[in-house]
Structure formats: structure tokens, C-alpha cells
Design an enzyme around this catalytic site. Structure first.
Site, mmCIF file in Angstrom:
data_model
loop_
_atom_site.group_PDB
_atom_site.id
_atom_site.type_symbol
_atom_site.label_atom_id
_atom_site.label_comp_id
_atom_site.label_asym_id
_atom_site.label_seq_id
_atom_site.Cartn_x
_atom_site.Cartn_y
_atom_site.Cartn_z
ATOM 1 N N CYS A 127 0.805 -1.226 0.000
ATOM 2 C CA CYS A 127 0.000 0.000 0.000
ATOM 3 C C CYS A 127 0.841 1.282 0.000
ATOM 4 O O CYS A 127 0.329 2.358 -0.292
ATOM 5 C CB CYS A 127 -0.956 -0.001 1.180
ATOM 6 N N HIS A 147 -3.322 7.092 2.402
ATOM 7 C CA HIS A 147 -3.718 5.838 1.781
ATOM 8 C C HIS A 147 -5.094 5.455 2.299
ATOM 9 O O HIS A 147 -5.362 5.541 3.500
ATOM 10 C CB HIS A 147 -2.673 4.763 2.118
ATOM 11 N N ASN A 193 -10.282 0.083 -0.421
ATOM 12 C CA ASN A 193 -8.821 0.160 -0.349
ATOM 13 C C ASN A 193 -8.248 -0.385 -1.645
ATOM 14 O O ASN A 193 -8.306 -1.588 -1.909
ATOM 15 C CB ASN A 193 -8.346 -0.660 0.854
#
Length: 340
Positions: free
Chosen positions: A116, A256, A286
């Protein structure tokens, strides 16, 4: 030695065609819209279907970024970085394929995997290439098809992730848009976010049975939550220090897009208003390495982000890895912000 300024000149994004709501998730998992929304802030996500590989989404995002540039003549890209932890194949890298799909020629092209945090790692690399003169114009793409590595029966992970890609184009310019970058890692915690099976460790292990049922993404949610907040906070502080930026100068923060509770906590830690945290989490979930450029594309298209705004980017991912950057939004207006 001349230090080149790094200018942002292109921005684009891509999503799969198939949208999945929380209601859709609850049809085959023991969960519901309220449970998912209250714990994560996610209501929808996009899932890739046949043919929508990481390379395809990366290609579409890259093509959109090229279309956004205010340049009429031929556009030469000399470097392509693809940040992904879901490449088309374990070998070779996906970036050379994407470069060919985009018609960029025989350029420098490679993947990086910081999960990520991949886009922030890629931004730091991109900045270094341009400042050193190694690259004159570079494309950075964050792209992930996380649904291909998730266990559909795992309520703890499957509702959280969506698929997508986001791309930026950077070049040597007369305007400084990358004010600082900072990244870090700690391999001691590699098991917090991982897929045990598939690599050399699982294939050469004397206890292969340990890995037999470990081919899916696993995450230790509670510990990840705490470490994400801690390391994202620290990396933002470091990036602000490196750019001589005070928290009062921050217009927006783009974390993020992992979890709304993480984002809310981080916003409060820096005494920012809730509206200063830019999100795309509710609609996209996500999207791992794609989440930061996707969020930038959404809010640039909506004119939330204005020229001159100071924006902090930050992420936390497997490895464990973390990073942050301070950017100043370019004065030039993009031709269009396209979602291919």
C-alpha cells in the site's frame, strides 16, 4: 551539479467496470452494509473481471494521464514505474508490458512492491530520477487487482479492498511540485501483512504443510491499525520537516485509503479539519498502491484541489513499509481528468 525541479504535468485513473456494493458483499458473506460502513467507511468498490488485469488497468490510467497533459506535440516518456503487489505474472515485471501497450518504446520500465506504500515509494524514486537528470519525463502508476489475492470467505479482508489504477506524469520543469519525500520499513513485522505461499520461502521450506493453505492475503488488523497510525504520523512529521512546512500550511492530507478510522485519527493528530482529509474510500474501498493517485484524480476532477495547494500524501503497507510526501499542486490546469 544542477538540481532539477520536479513538475507534475499529467494525472489519470482507471477502474474496472464491475461495481460491488456492501449489499452485494453481504449476499455471500456473513456481514451487512452497516457493519462494513461503521468499521471502515466503505460502501462500494470495483472488482476486476476477465481481461482487466493489473497491466490493463495500469495502461488505461497511463493513457488517461497522457490525455490530461497540455501538450500538443508528441509526448516522450523515458521512464515508467509501476507500483504493484499484484503483477500480471510473478515473472516478468508488469511495467515493460504496460510501456509497450502505451506505445512508449524501449524505455526504462520496472515494478516496485511496497504494497500500500508503493505509490509513495515510487514518487521518491521518480523524484530522484528527475532531480539527477536520469529522467526528463517519467510516468508513475499505482495499480492493484487485490481481489485476485483475497479469500472470498474471509470477512476480515474481502470487504475492504477494491481494484483500480492511478497515474501521474512528472518532468523536469520550471515549477517545483515535489517539496519532500520520505520512506521507511521494518522487516521484523513482515507477518502483519502477507501472503505466505508462492515465493521461494514457501517452495524451499522443510515444513511445506505450513504454507499449503496460505495462498491468500492475510492481515493482523488490530496491530496493523495501531502501527499504521504511528508510522504514518511519524512519516508525515518527517516529510513536513524536510520541506520546512508547518502544519498550519497544509491545505489537504491524502492518506492511503485503508480505513476511515485511521484517516480520522491521523487528521485529528495533526489538528486538521475533517474536510481537509481527502478520501475516495467510500466509493472505491482500499485500492492499495492505486489509492493515493485515484484520490488525487477524484478531487482534482471535482476542483477541490486548486493550484498552489500544499498536500501531504502518506501511506502504510506490508513489509512493513511507510512513507509520506509534501507536494504543491501545479499552477497549470490539466486538460481533463479522465477515468478510463
Amino acid at each position: 551539479m544542477t538540481v532539477n525541479a520536479v513538475k507534475i504535468v499529467g494525472l489519470g485513473a482507471s477502474l474496472p467496470k464491475h461495481q460491488v456494493s456492501n449489499k452485494g458483499i453481504s449476499e455471500y458473506l456473513d456481514t451487512n452494509d452497516e457493519w462494513i460502513t461503521t468499521r471502515t467507511g466503505i460502501k462500494n468498490r470495483f472488482h476486476a473481471t476477465e481481461g482487466e488485469y493489473t497491466s490493463y488497468l495500469a495502461f488505461k490510467a497511463g493513457k488517461a494521464a497522457l490525455s490530461s497533459m497540455n501538450i500538443e506535440n508528441s509526448i516522450e516518456i523515458d521512464t515508467l514505474i509501476v507500483a504493484t503487489s499484484t503483477p500480471d505474472r510473478l515473472c516478468p515485471a508488469t511495467a515493460p508490458k504496460v510501456a509497450t501497450m502505451l506505445g512508449l518504446g524501449k524505455i526504462r520500465a520496472f515494478d516496485i512492491n511496497a504494497v500500500c506504500t508503493g505509490f509513495v515509494y515510487g514518487l521518491e524514486l521518480a523524484e530522484s530520477f528527475i532531480r539527477s537528470g536520469k529522467s526528463k519525463r517519467l510516468m508513475l502508476i499505482g495499480a492493484d487487482v487485490f481481489t485476485t489475492i483475497l479469500d472470498k470467505n474471509d470477512r476480515a479482508t474481502y470487504p475492504l479492498f477494491g481494484d483500480g489504477a492511478g497515474a501521474v506524469i512528472l518532468e523536469q520543469g520550471d515549477e517545483e511540485n515535489i517539496l519532500s519525500t520520505y520512506t521507511g520499513s521494518d522487516g521484523e513485522y513482515e507477518n502483519l501483512i502477507t501472503i505466505l505461499n508462492g515465493g521461494s520461502e514457501s517452495k524451499l521450506s522443510v515444513s511445506k504443510d505450513t504454507f499449503s493453505k496460505s495462498s491468500y492475503f492475510k492481515m493482523e488488523g488490530k496491530e496493523v491499525f495501531l502501527k499504521a497510525i504511528s508510522y504514518m504520523k511519524g512519516s508525515v512529521q518527517k516529510a513536513l520537516e524536510l520541506s520546512n512546512t508547518d502544519t498550519s500550511e497544509i491545505d489537504y492530507i491524502v492518506p492511503h485509503q485503508a480505513n476511515k478510522r485511521i484517516i480520522d485519527t491521523l487528521t485529528q493528530l495533526f489538528d486538521l479539519k475533517e474536510t481537509q482529509a481527502l478520501m475516495s474510500l467510500e466509493e472505491f474501498g482500499n485500492t492499495s498502491a492505486a489509492s493515493i493517485p485515484l484520490t488525487l484524480a477524484v478531487h482534482a476532477r471535482n476542483n477541490t484541489i486548486k493550484p498552489g495547494h500544499k498536500i501531504v500524501l502518506t501511506a502504510f503497507g506490508g513489509g512493513i513499509t511507510w512513507g509520506a510526501a509534501v507536494i504543491k499542486w501545479p499552477n497549470s490546469v490539466f486538460r481533463s481528468i479522465v477515468f478510463n
